[in-house]
Design a protein around this motif. Structure first.
Motif, PDB file in Angstrom:
ATOM      1  N   UNK A  71       0.854  -1.192   0.000  1.00  0.00           N
ATOM      2  CA  UNK A  71       0.000   0.000   0.000  1.00  0.00           C
ATOM      3  C   UNK A  71       0.890   1.243   0.000  1.00  0.00           C
ATOM      4  N   UNK A  72       0.604   2.227  -0.865  1.00  0.00           N
ATOM      5  CA  UNK A  72       1.401   3.462  -0.784  1.00  0.00           C
ATOM      6  C   UNK A  72       1.165   4.133   0.571  1.00  0.00           C
ATOM      7  N   UNK A 110      10.836   3.083  -9.600  1.00  0.00           N
ATOM      8  CA  UNK A 110       9.839   4.147  -9.426  1.00  0.00           C
ATOM      9  C   UNK A 110       8.820   4.122 -10.561  1.00  0.00           C
ATOM     10  N   UNK A 111       9.245   3.693 -11.714  1.00  0.00           N
ATOM     11  CA  UNK A 111       8.370   3.746 -12.878  1.00  0.00           C
ATOM     12  C   UNK A 111       7.430   2.549 -12.946  1.00  0.00           C
ATOM     13  N   UNK A 112       7.989   1.357 -12.726  1.00  0.00           N
ATOM     14  CA  UNK A 112       7.177   0.150 -12.926  1.00  0.00           C
ATOM     15  C   UNK A 112       6.794  -0.543 -11.629  1.00  0.00           C
ATOM     16  N   UNK A 113       7.412  -0.183 -10.536  1.00  0.00           N
ATOM     17  CA  UNK A 113       7.258  -0.848  -9.238  1.00  0.00           C
ATOM     18  C   UNK A 113       7.747  -2.297  -9.269  1.00  0.00           C
ATOM     19  N   UNK A 151       7.957   6.486  -0.834  1.00  0.00           N
ATOM     20  CA  UNK A 151       8.532   7.308  -1.905  1.00  0.00           C
ATOM     21  C   UNK A 151       9.997   7.613  -1.608  1.00  0.00           C
ATOM     22  N   UNK A 183      13.974  11.639  -0.699  1.00  0.00           N
ATOM     23  CA  UNK A 183      12.627  11.445  -1.240  1.00  0.00           C
ATOM     24  C   UNK A 183      12.650  11.612  -2.743  1.00  0.00           C
ATOM     25  N   UNK A 184      11.883  10.770  -3.446  1.00  0.00           N
ATOM     26  CA  UNK A 184      11.773  10.900  -4.902  1.00  0.00           C
ATOM     27  C   UNK A 184      10.702  11.939  -5.202  1.00  0.00           C
ATOM     28  N   UNK A 185      10.988  13.158  -4.854  1.00  0.00           N
ATOM     29  CA  UNK A 185      10.005  14.217  -5.102  1.00  0.00           C
ATOM     30  C   UNK A 185      10.750  15.443  -5.574  1.00  0.00           C
ATOM     31  N   UNK A 186       9.997  16.512  -5.790  1.00  0.00           N
ATOM     32  CA  UNK A 186      10.659  17.731  -6.228  1.00  0.00           C
ATOM     33  C   UNK A 186      11.051  17.665  -7.684  1.00  0.00           C
ATOM     34  N   UNK A 187      10.166  17.069  -8.515  1.00  0.00           N
ATOM     35  CA  UNK A 187      10.474  16.968  -9.938  1.00  0.00           C
ATOM     36  C   UNK A 187      10.661  18.359 -10.536  1.00  0.00           C
ATOM     37  N   UNK A 236       0.819   7.030   1.290  1.00  0.00           N
ATOM     38  CA  UNK A 236      -0.172   8.108   1.208  1.00  0.00           C
ATOM     39  C   UNK A 236      -1.592   7.586   1.407  1.00  0.00           C
ATOM     40  N   UNK A 242      12.836   2.589  -5.091  1.00  0.00           N
ATOM     41  CA  UNK A 242      11.986   3.019  -3.981  1.00  0.00           C
ATOM     42  C   UNK A 242      11.963   1.914  -2.927  1.00  0.00           C
TER      43      UNK A 242
END
Lengths: 428, 354
Positions: free
Chosen positions: B58-59, B290-293, B321, B336-340, B61, B303
């Motif tokens: 489960x994510x 991150x793209x395909x899990x 994430x 974190x894989x954020x801030x694109x 989030x 991730x």
């Protein structure tokens, strides 16, 4: 190895190899003195042809990228996928969109519509990875009689160089008015001389990047910061045919939705639940089809996670019983959220379809984002009354679905005259 | 099910992890309604899952949007995530029907990673007191750690969100000559604020030999960014605590178990190796694309996906994430894989996420 520069006159004294997205390109290294000399050479250009002759030459150079057999076009197609991250099929879509509008008649029409003379030397600072972002402005500048120095972006450092090459073959004299260069932005004597020496600077980029240039070069900077677009599908008016989901999907998919003319949100207006559901289904099918025909490009981990985060949110809101839903494939996402409102998309073909009861709710739905809206796509088309209503809200461009990404040269980008920064004096 | 997990935590048998994880998954599938619908939607029911690595994750989030708790268990405790500016403004809720399991895992792994020598230090805390933030899992954990593993009641140096810098300086000055090691524990940004103040005033401490520091949470935009090595240097300069006595904690509200740097443990065992995050025996971590899990190859970034038996009352498989890479016996968290960044000219969601 391709070069990331094209300079009139002698070859640069120093070059080095820089990898752009892993692709090595030869880069010219200019000192502040070199840049001063380059600007002086551009100002001393011999070309003083008529506007019509200049427009004709620019259009002829542009046509080379529309000719499937032309070696310059083939070089663009070979290099740009790796440089930009877009798929080969996307680059094939991008080239006619970048060069198609550069027709002689249109160049001449827009470049000479106003009586003010052109400035002598226009600087253009490109940004992002969309192929040929700066080309239209460079072409208009040349047609208007200005010299032009294009600073290309790391995300797409090549197409303007190839265009300059084409121009030098078509009209060597006019080509002395154009220089194309890349350097690492934000520092160095070369950039300082460029910002000081150009008569005007047309700059693309984020708010921060444009703001930084404005802080350095002042009022001569005409900035084009990041913007967004949305589309409206009216189900509240009599229609001869169902809404063109394929056209909407193409607008979303082009440039993987990274352009300021890419719709981030589609609003259905009125209509029955069944009509809306059918549109959503067709939109999803069309995006799935486009993902095969026009594959999406590279996404890094942070971009993939941003898309996934939004998908996760809507999946769990749906599991929690909210009336939202999600359709998606490997390279696209359609979210059904029937509430009004707006939030920017994580892009990469991720579109939220919202619902309005009436078109007049659009401005409220966009709220604080309205001033950042560059374009609204519409269906059905034409709808002069609705288009005028949207334009009165300050949106620079209203276009039919399927043509959102094909503006003409007269596009008032950011609400500005297309010749802003090219002709003398301030124009709205 | 709870008692089986409790027994495993008390006496872990590594070879039994997979079998127990599958039974916990079946238990959660039967009793956790939103999780069951999620599994069905993804075509991954207990009949379709034959190994623990296939348990649907489960994510994290999702805890903001659904009550992910198994029915038929005691109410227990509910911990809330910190606020977020992303998406719909909600705080995640993690239900922990049996807090005794949470307490047991917190104490056990902390003892293993931070106090392997059996030390009982005085706890000086740079995090809010539990009374101030009763729904914070971190505050709860520190309360338990201090009460069970500390030499005395923990002393808290954050009040109303502010670091009580002067009282802490005073306390450190008192401790310096005693020779009795202390344990400083708290949130990274609070440490940084305190360190910045000390640097500005030219204040330094030399805490007694054996003292330790445990920081958690990173700076999360609440202070200036600093690399891990920069932080270790700052800890040494300000407190006189060497890097081998500093353990960064990695955890999340949605997960009962924690991970710690193995630096203290390595020092204690005389091993020289780069630090990595160590999982307790009831947790397994896998890296996915991150793209395909899909799982990534060893040595590649991915991730972090955790499988935590201690989450028996909610969901054991969690997709984060957080980007990590396998190292040594554990993994390293890279951020974190954020801030694109915007690549084109469109405004995008992430530009406004912070």
């Amino acid at each position: 190895m391709e070069s990331a520069f094209h300079l009139p006159g002698p070859a640069p004294s120093r070059t080095r190899t820089v990898a752009f997205a892993g692709v090595p390109l030869s880069v010219a290294e200019l000192s502040g003195e070199d840049m001063r000399a380059l600007l002086a050479a551009l100002r001393a250009r011999p070309d003083r042809a008529s506007p019509a002759a200049r427009a004709r030459a620019v259009a002829a150079a542009a046509r080379r990228f529309l000719d499937r057999g032309d070696p310059l076009r083939r070089r663009a197609l070979a290099a740009l996928p790796a440089l930009t991250g877009f798929s080969q099929a996307m680059i094939e879509q991008a080239l006619p969109r970048a060069f198609g509008p550069l027709r002689e008649r249109d160049l001449l029409g827009v470049a000479t519509r106003r009586s003010s003379p052109a400035v002598d030397l226009v600087g253009i600072v490109s940004a992002g990875n969309l192929p040929g972002v700066a080309l239209a402005k460079a072409a208009l500048a040349l047609a208007a009689g200005a010299a032009c120095l294009v600073k290309t972006a790391s995300g797409e450092p090549l197409l303007a160089v190839l265009f300059a090459e084409a121009l030098s073959e078509v009209d060597p004299s006019l080509a002395t008015s154009l220089a194309v260069l890349w350097w690492e932005g934000g520092r160095g004597a070369c950039e300082a001389e460029f910002l000081r020496g150009a008569d005007s600077i047309i700059a693309y980029g984020s708010d921060a990047a444009v703001g930084a240039l404005r802080a350095l070069a002042g009022r001569k900077v005409v900035g084009h910061a990041h913007r967004l677009s949305v589309a409206v599908v009216r189900l509240d008016v009599p229609r001869a045919a169902p809404p063109p989901a394929e056209a909407a999907a193409l607008d979303v998919a082009l440039y993987d939705q990274l352009g300021c003319l890419s719709p981030q949100c589609l609003y259905t207006v009125g209509g029955s639940l069944a009509q809306r559901a059918a549109f959503l289904e067709q939109l999803a099918r069309a995006l799935g089809e486009l993902d095969r025909r026009l594959p999406s490009g590279a996404r890094d981990a942070s971009q993939a996670v941003a898309v996934r985060r939004l998908r996760d949110e809507y999946e769990w809101r749906a599991l929690g019983g909210e009336p939202v839903s999600l359709r998606g494939g490997a390279g696209w996402t359609v979210i059904d959220d029937p509430t009004a409102g707006f939030r920017p998309s994580p892009l990469h073909r991720t579109v939220i379809v919202r619902r309005l009861d009436a078109l007049e709710q659009l401005a409220a739905a966009l709220g604080e984002w309205l001033p950042r809206v560059e374009s609204v796509g519409m269906d059905p088309w034409p709808d002069p009354e609705a288009a005028a209503w949207i334009a009165r809200r300050g949106v620079p461009r209203v276009a039919p679905l399927g043509s959102m990404q094909s503006p003409g040269l007269d596009w008032r980008q950011g609400g500005r005259d297309p010749m802003a920064g090219i002709i003398q004096g301030e124009i709205a | 099910m709870l008692s089986e997990v409790r027994e495993f935590i008390a006496a872990p048998v590594p070879g039994r992890f997979g079998e127990l994880a599958l039974r916990v998954f079946r238990f959660q599938f039967e009793r956790n309604e939103p999780y069951r619908r999620f599994c069905e939607q993804h075509g991954r029911t207990p009949q379709q899952v034959d190994g623990w690595t296939q348990i649907p994750a489960v994510p994290v989030s999702a805890f903001r949007h659904a009550e992910l708790v198994c029915s038929g268990l005691p109410t227990g405790s509910v911990f809330l995530t910190s606020g977020t500016t992303q998406g719909v403004e909600r705080r995640g809720r993690h239900h922990v029907p049996d807090p005794s399991i949470y307490r047991a895992v917190a104490l056990d792994h902390f003892r293993r990673c931070v106090l392997p020598d059996g030390l009982r230090p005085r706890f000086l805390v740079l995090a809010p007191a539990l009374a101030e933030q009763p729904q914070s899992s971190l505050c709860q954990m520190i309360e338990w750690l201090g009460a069970d593993l500390g030499a005395a009641a923990p002393e808290v140096f954050i009040r109303g969100g502010e670091v009580c810098a002067e009282p802490l300086r005073e306390r450190l000055r008192e401790i310096e000559p005693t020779g009795e090691p202390v344990l400083l524990i708290g949130v990274t940004y609070a440490f940084l604020r305190f360190i910045d103040g000390c640097r500005a005033d030219g204040v330094r401490f030399r805490l007694p030999y054996g003292s330790r520091i445990v920081d958690t949470g990173g700076t999360k935009g609440r202070s200036r960014p600093m690399s891990r090595n920069g932080l270790l240097r700052a800890f040494w300069e300000t407190f006189g605590v060497p890097g081998y006595a500093v353990a960064n904690e990695y955890g999340m509200t949605e997960m009962c178990s924690q991970f710690y740097d193995d630096a203290v443990l390595n020092h204690f065992r005389g091993r020289k190796r780069d630090r990595s995050k160590l999982a307790p025996p009831w947790v397994r971590t896998r890296l996915v694309s991150a793209r395909s899990l899909a799982p990534v190859a060893r040595g590649e970034r991915g991730l972090l996906r955790h499988f935590d038996l201690a989450n028996v009352g909610s969901v054991l498989a969690l997709q984060t994430e957080d980007v990590g890479i396998e190292t040594g016996e554990g993994f390293e968290v890279l951020g974190r894989a954020a801030g694109a960044e915007a690549r084109g000219c469109a405004l995008l969601l992430e530009s406004f996420a912070q």
